[in-house]
Design an enzyme around this catalytic site. Structure first.
Site, mmCIF file in Angstrom:
data_model
loop_
_atom_site.group_PDB
_atom_site.id
_atom_site.type_symbol
_atom_site.label_atom_id
_atom_site.label_comp_id
_atom_site.label_asym_id
_atom_site.label_seq_id
_atom_site.Cartn_x
_atom_site.Cartn_y
_atom_site.Cartn_z
ATOM 1 N N GLY A 142 0.820 -1.202 0.000
ATOM 2 C CA GLY A 142 0.000 0.000 0.000
ATOM 3 C C GLY A 142 0.851 1.247 0.000
ATOM 4 N N GLY A 146 0.201 9.437 0.125
ATOM 5 C CA GLY A 146 1.014 10.639 0.026
ATOM 6 C C GLY A 146 2.100 10.718 1.077
ATOM 7 N N LYS A 169 6.262 0.519 7.502
ATOM 8 C CA LYS A 169 5.752 1.774 6.949
ATOM 9 C C LYS A 169 6.920 2.753 6.855
ATOM 10 C CE LYS A 169 2.255 5.327 8.057
ATOM 11 N NZ LYS A 169 1.172 5.658 9.012
ATOM 12 N N ASP A 218 -8.676 11.234 13.779
ATOM 13 C CA ASP A 218 -9.082 10.841 12.428
ATOM 14 C C ASP A 218 -9.804 9.503 12.461
ATOM 15 O OD1 ASP A 218 -9.395 11.259 9.726
ATOM 16 O OD2 ASP A 218 -7.465 10.400 9.168
#
Length: 570
Positions: free
Chosen positions: A40, A43, A62, A156
């Site tokens: 995956g 941005g 990540k 979020d």
């Protein structure tokens, strides 16, 4: 956007499956992780399926977008994601195993590799069955309660940041993801005035207005998610961000039952309360939501999801127990010795340059094995440090949870006492006004009677005034009791908050104590790994030089195949 079903990775904000090859694939990260596949990218970061080299365990890595690596605020937010999630240590929050910088200074973090799909992908199929929705809601509330107990506000909350795995029995296991813009009250320097983060469809009115101060905004976003789970759609729908903001600020949310009559009345009322415009009108915290959801599930006579204390912190990652560090090269050396024996009868009859090369291979292999073994020892030490850290975080987290439940109850009592005081004050003022009116009547009839005749009107005025002053007296006593209740509740909340702060401090101190140990182990793993990799490069070169003059011998072709098989298995 919504993400594909059954994707195998940890979601981050804006992540989507990658189509193009990535130059990092196959590279070794910090001497510990081999990047195997892009699963995956967005941005801010790219996420890889990776193999933890020494223990051969699969993880998700990540890595920040290198173009953002020069921004110190973005770098710190990226690191904060690791710190926030790792500190929370809860079965319903993704576990962070490691963090660091690549050789070019780009931040990375290592997470458990999850298999399943996002809640967003599930919602796309339509409203969830009520009992399944309640199971998910309870777990989400648990994870969010832990974050808030440790003063981490997610900021979020949305279906794409809620991941659904499967337990062995087939039931859903919830994982909260992506604390990349989480706000800790200890990191206010990173959340300056005027900055607005999050997803417009889920943003609370006070966040839109720039008053982002508490976890209540997460509860509002969670209310939107619950609404979406139960109806298949958002409470507010608009074509642009500004319209979304205006609706969140001004428009009351619709009833869930108006869109899905199967929703229980109590659940409808809870979600509408979570979507209140004013934070003070929402549930006091995520613990309160969790308790209300459990009560609703119990009323439906449906079994509850497993208790958080019975769940492992992370989903077990696939681990392949590899061979010892010297085994692959030991097999190759054995094949190389067989080549000399078969080609020249005995090793001592072989040309000196070949025997010298084989001796060099043996010596370098010994050094590689030593370095790899030291790396294994450092990795084992790191695993033990992490195990101690996880156990301590779980222990302190359980204690924080217990206190958090007590704080939630105390806050509820404080809210009830505050509302009772407001009602008592209003009733007292009304009673005082009635007494003043009654007193005017007394003065009037006293004037009329001039204390000459005991008029019945004067008696009624005195009686009414007596009743009014007695009512006033009783209401003032009720007002004082309510004020007393507020003071007691405040003391209780303050005392519990102090205990939680002490536990948070203990957790922070424990993490600081372990950080230095981790850094030393990681440094050893990285340095030994790099040195061993360089030596293995030399070993490949020496082996190539050794094999080159023997390639044309037909009697050695079988041994060359064995050598290739040994190399492929390494």
């Amino acid at each position: 956007m919504r993400y594909p079903n059954e994707a195998t990775f940890c979601f981050v904000d804006g992540l989507e499956l990658a189509d193009l090859p990535d130059p990092r694939i196959g590279t070794l990260l910090a001497g510990r992780y081999v990047l195997e596949e892009v699963i995956g990218e967005g941005g801010m970061a790219t996420v890889y399926r990776a193999r933890q080299k020494l223990v051969d365990r699969f993880v998700a890595v990540k890595i920040m977008n290198p173009m953002l690596a020069t921004d110190p605020v973005v770098r710190e937010r990226f690191r904060r994601e690791a710190r926030s999630a790792q500190m929370l240590a809860h079965p319903n929050i993704i576990e962070i195993f490691d963090q660091g910088d690549t050789e070019d200074g780009t931040c990375f973090l290592v997470m458990e590799l999850l298999q399943g799909s996002s809640l967003g992908a599930l919602i796309e199929r339509g409203p969830l069955e009520i009992n399944r929705a309640l199971h998910l809601m309870i777990q989400i509330a648990r994870g969010l309660a832990r974050a808030h107990d440790l003063e981490v506000i997610h900021r979020d909350i949305k279906p794409e940041n809620i991941f659904l795995c499967r337990r062995d029995n087939g039931s859903d296991l919830v994982k909260l993801l992506d604390f990349g813009i989480a706000k800790s009250r200890h990191d206010s320097r990173l959340t300056g005035q005027g900055e607005l983060f999050g997803t417009p469809q889920y943003m609370a009115p006070e966040r839109i207005m720039g008053a982002d101060t508490s976890g209540s905004s997460d509860l509002y976003a969670l209310g939107v998610v619950f609404f979406e789970m139960l109806t298949g759609g958002l409470p507010f729908d608009a074509n642009d961000i500004t319209a979304f903001f205006a609706m969140h600020i001004n428009e009351p949310p619709p009833s869930l039952r108006s869109r899905n009559p199967r929703v229980p009345q109590a659940l409808d009322e809870l979600v509408v309360k979570m979507l209140a415009k004013e934070p003070k009108d929402r549930p006091v915290d995520a613990h309160r939501i969790h308790q209300d959801l459990q009560a609703i599930l119990h009323e439906r006579e449906a079994p509850a999801p497993p208790d958080a204390s019975d769940e492992p912190l992370s989903v077990p990652a696939p681990i392949t127990l590899g061979e010892g560090p010297g085994d692959p090269w030991a097999r190759r050396i054995f094949v190389l010795e067989q080549m000399l024996a078969r080609a020249f009868g005995r090793k001592d009859l072989a040309p000196g340059n070949l025997t010298s090369l084989l001796d060099e291979v043996n010596e370098l292999t010994r050094r590689v094995v030593t370095l790899r073994n030291e790396g294994f020892e450092a990795q084992n030490a790191l695993e033990q440090i992490d195990l101690r850290g996880r156990e301590k975080r779980a222990q302190l987290g359980f204690a924080v949870h217990q206190l958090g439940v007590d704080v939630s109850r105390a806050k509820e009592e404080l809210r009830d006492s505050t509302e009772a005081l407001a009602r008592a004050e209003e009733a007292t003022q009304a009673s005082r006004a009635r007494f003043l009116e009654a007193h005017k009547e007394v003065l009037y009839w006293e004037g009329r009677s001039a204390f000459v005749e005991p008029w019945s009107d004067l008696a009624r005025a005195y009686s009414a005034a007596a009743d009014a002053v007695e009512e006033w007296r009783l209401l003032r006593a009720e007002e004082r009791r309510a004020q007393e209740g507020i003071e007691n509740a405040n003391r209780n909340v303050s005392d519990l908050d102090f205990q939680i702060r002490e536990l948070r401090s203990a957790l922070s101190a424990h993490e600081r104590d372990l950080d230095e140990e981790r850094a030393k182990c990681r440094s050893r793993i990285e340095s030994h790994g790099k040195e061993a990799d360089l030596l293995e490069t030399q070993l490949y070169e020496l082996t190539t030089r050794f094999c080159s003059p023997l390639r044309t011998r037909p009697e050695l072709q079988g041994l060359f195949k064995e050598l290739e098989m040994a190399a492929a298995a390494a």
